[in-house]
Design a protein around this motif. Sequence first.
Motif, short mmCIF file in Angstrom:
data_model
loop_
_atom_site.label_atom_id
_atom_site.label_comp_id
_atom_site.label_asym_id
_atom_site.label_seq_id
_atom_site.Cartn_x
_atom_site.Cartn_y
_atom_site.Cartn_z
N ALA A 100 9.01 -4.76 -8.26
CA ALA A 100 9.27 -5.99 -7.50
C ALA A 100 9.30 -5.59 -6.03
CB ALA A 100 10.58 -6.63 -7.93
N VAL A 101 8.23 -5.92 -5.31
CA VAL A 101 8.00 -5.37 -3.97
C VAL A 101 8.25 -6.42 -2.89
CG1 VAL A 101 6.29 -4.37 -2.41
CG2 VAL A 101 6.26 -3.76 -4.85
N SER A 102 9.19 -6.11 -2.00
CA SER A 102 9.41 -6.91 -0.81
C SER A 102 9.29 -5.96 0.38
CB SER A 102 10.83 -7.51 -0.89
OG SER A 102 11.10 -8.26 0.27
N GLY A 103 8.68 -6.40 1.46
CA GLY A 103 8.55 -5.54 2.64
C GLY A 103 7.56 -4.41 2.41
N TYR A 104 7.85 -3.26 3.03
CA TYR A 104 6.87 -2.16 3.05
C TYR A 104 6.75 -1.44 1.71
CZ TYR A 104 7.25 -2.67 8.12
OH TYR A 104 7.25 -3.17 9.39
N ALA A 105 5.51 -1.31 1.24
CA ALA A 105 5.19 -0.40 0.13
C ALA A 105 4.06 0.48 0.64
CB ALA A 105 4.78 -1.17 -1.12
N LEU A 106 4.44 1.55 1.32
CA LEU A 106 3.47 2.39 2.04
C LEU A 106 3.43 3.78 1.44
CD1 LEU A 106 4.43 1.43 5.72
CD2 LEU A 106 2.64 0.43 4.27
N GLY A 107 2.26 4.39 1.49
CA GLY A 107 2.14 5.77 1.04
C GLY A 107 2.70 5.93 -0.36
N GLY A 108 3.66 6.85 -0.49
CA GLY A 108 4.30 7.07 -1.78
C GLY A 108 4.94 5.80 -2.35
N GLY A 109 5.32 4.86 -1.48
CA GLY A 109 5.89 3.59 -1.95
C GLY A 109 4.85 2.75 -2.68
N CYS A 110 3.65 2.71 -2.10
CA CYS A 110 2.54 2.00 -2.76
C CYS A 110 2.16 2.74 -4.04
CB CYS A 110 1.36 1.95 -1.79
SG CYS A 110 -0.03 0.97 -2.37
N GLU A 111 2.22 4.06 -3.98
CA GLU A 111 1.87 4.87 -5.15
C GLU A 111 2.90 4.71 -6.27
OE1 GLU A 111 1.44 8.24 -2.40
OE2 GLU A 111 -0.49 8.63 -3.36
N LEU A 112 4.18 4.59 -5.88
CA LEU A 112 5.22 4.33 -6.88
C LEU A 112 4.97 2.97 -7.55
CD1 LEU A 112 7.93 4.89 -8.30
CD2 LEU A 112 9.10 3.96 -6.28
N ALA A 113 4.65 1.96 -6.75
CA ALA A 113 4.35 0.64 -7.32
C ALA A 113 3.18 0.75 -8.31
CB ALA A 113 4.04 -0.37 -6.21
N GLU A 131 -1.29 7.72 4.99
CA GLU A 131 -1.21 9.17 5.11
C GLU A 131 -2.21 9.75 6.10
OE1 GLU A 131 -1.20 7.48 2.24
OE2 GLU A 131 0.35 8.27 0.91
N ILE A 132 -3.37 9.08 6.24
CA ILE A 132 -4.41 9.60 7.14
C ILE A 132 -3.89 9.67 8.58
CG2 ILE A 132 -5.57 7.43 7.84
CD1 ILE A 132 -7.49 10.39 6.36
N ASN A 133 -2.92 8.79 8.90
CA ASN A 133 -2.31 8.81 10.24
C ASN A 133 -1.44 10.04 10.45
OD1 ASN A 133 -3.43 6.27 10.75
ND2 ASN A 133 -1.67 5.22 9.84
N LEU A 134 -1.07 10.71 9.35
CA LEU A 134 -0.19 11.88 9.43
C LEU A 134 -1.00 13.17 9.25
CD1 LEU A 134 2.56 10.51 7.00
CD2 LEU A 134 2.73 10.60 9.49
N GLY A 135 -2.30 13.04 9.15
CA GLY A 135 -3.12 14.23 8.96
C GLY A 135 -3.19 14.71 7.52
N MET A 140 0.53 11.14 -4.27
CA MET A 140 1.24 10.76 -5.51
C MET A 140 0.36 9.85 -6.35
SD MET A 140 5.12 10.05 -4.13
CE MET A 140 5.39 8.77 -5.36
N GLY A 141 -0.95 10.08 -6.30
CA GLY A 141 -1.86 9.32 -7.15
C GLY A 141 -2.67 8.25 -6.44
N GLY A 142 -2.38 8.03 -5.15
CA GLY A 142 -2.99 6.91 -4.44
C GLY A 142 -4.50 6.94 -4.39
N SER A 143 -5.08 8.12 -4.18
CA SER A 143 -6.54 8.17 -4.05
C SER A 143 -7.22 7.87 -5.39
CB SER A 143 -6.98 9.54 -3.54
OG SER A 143 -6.72 10.55 -4.49
N GLN A 144 -6.50 8.02 -6.47
CA GLN A 144 -7.07 7.77 -7.80
C GLN A 144 -6.71 6.37 -8.32
OE1 GLN A 144 -9.12 10.42 -8.93
NE2 GLN A 144 -8.62 10.90 -6.80
#
Length: 257
Positions: A100-113, A131-135, A140-144
């Motif tokens: 149940a997502v409210s607000g930011y689901a970024l990086g690992g947060g999006c991957e957890l969802a 993540e690309i902004n951090l180099g 955690m699975g996002g690219s897949q």
Amino acid sequence: TDYETILVETRGRVGWITLNRPEALNALNSQVMRDIVAAASVFDADEAIGAIVVTGSERAFAAGADIKEMESKSGLEMVMDDHFGQWSRFAEVRTPVIAAVSGYALGGGCELAMMCDIILAADTAKFGQPEINLGVIPGMGGSQRLIRAVGYYKAAELILTGRMMDATEAERSGLVSRVVPAADLLAEAEKTAATIASKSLPSLYAAKAALDTAMETPLAEGLRFEKHVFAALFDTADQKEGMAAFREKRAAEFEGR
Ligand code: HXC
């Protein structure tokens, strides 16, 4: 059990996990990983639980892996500590899980969802793989998983630019099961989870395993898996009960066996 970074609660047959690191927008450090994995495992082992909800705060589901914790690590340490390794245990939980997502689901947060089975989004939700902004890249699975959810071109644009998308775009893209007004998010999650939890547990496990298999295998293999699991459910009392209830025009009462 005592958890440091999450709140855990049982409501009826639904287990709730609420991320609780407001000072860091629920950034996922290793303690959060340990807490979520432990709480989900406890719920998963409990036959009185038929669905799990994972949620955050109004402002953030989770703003990613904890950047301050990772920053100084070497590649060797990432490998040897298997820094994100335990998350696979969360993804392997047999009980259906709703994010149940409210607000930011970024990086690992999006991957957890994306490790959950259903993603309900408040209209305030924002998804991204920055993540690309951090180099770095999603770890955690996002690219897949993002490609499987939204297709190559949407995933590539998000992962290569690091931009966020809002709830409407996320739903249109297939990342989100359903968007609801922010004020209704938890009630909708509770309703959906309670509906799922009222079903036969063996059929829920089977359905989730079949869905997972569809993500991982060629069609012919997936169809064979489905045929076997479908047949196996005919040895449950709940299958007899479900079909008898239909014939007798009454609600089924499932026992989870
Ligand atoms: C550690 C974080 C954090 C994170 C936010 N915080 N995100 N701490 N790790 N991922 C902290 C901030 O440092 C700050 O604490 C507090 O939370 C509030 O955040 P602000 O930035 O002040 O809030 P705001 O200006 O509203 O901006 C919100 C935001 C921004 C847009 C979400 O915080 C942001 O861009 N966060 C990082 C998002 C991100 O890059 N995620 C991907 C992480 S990498 P202080 O104490 O400083 O005030 C990843 C990889 C996963 O997830 C796979 C493994 C490799």
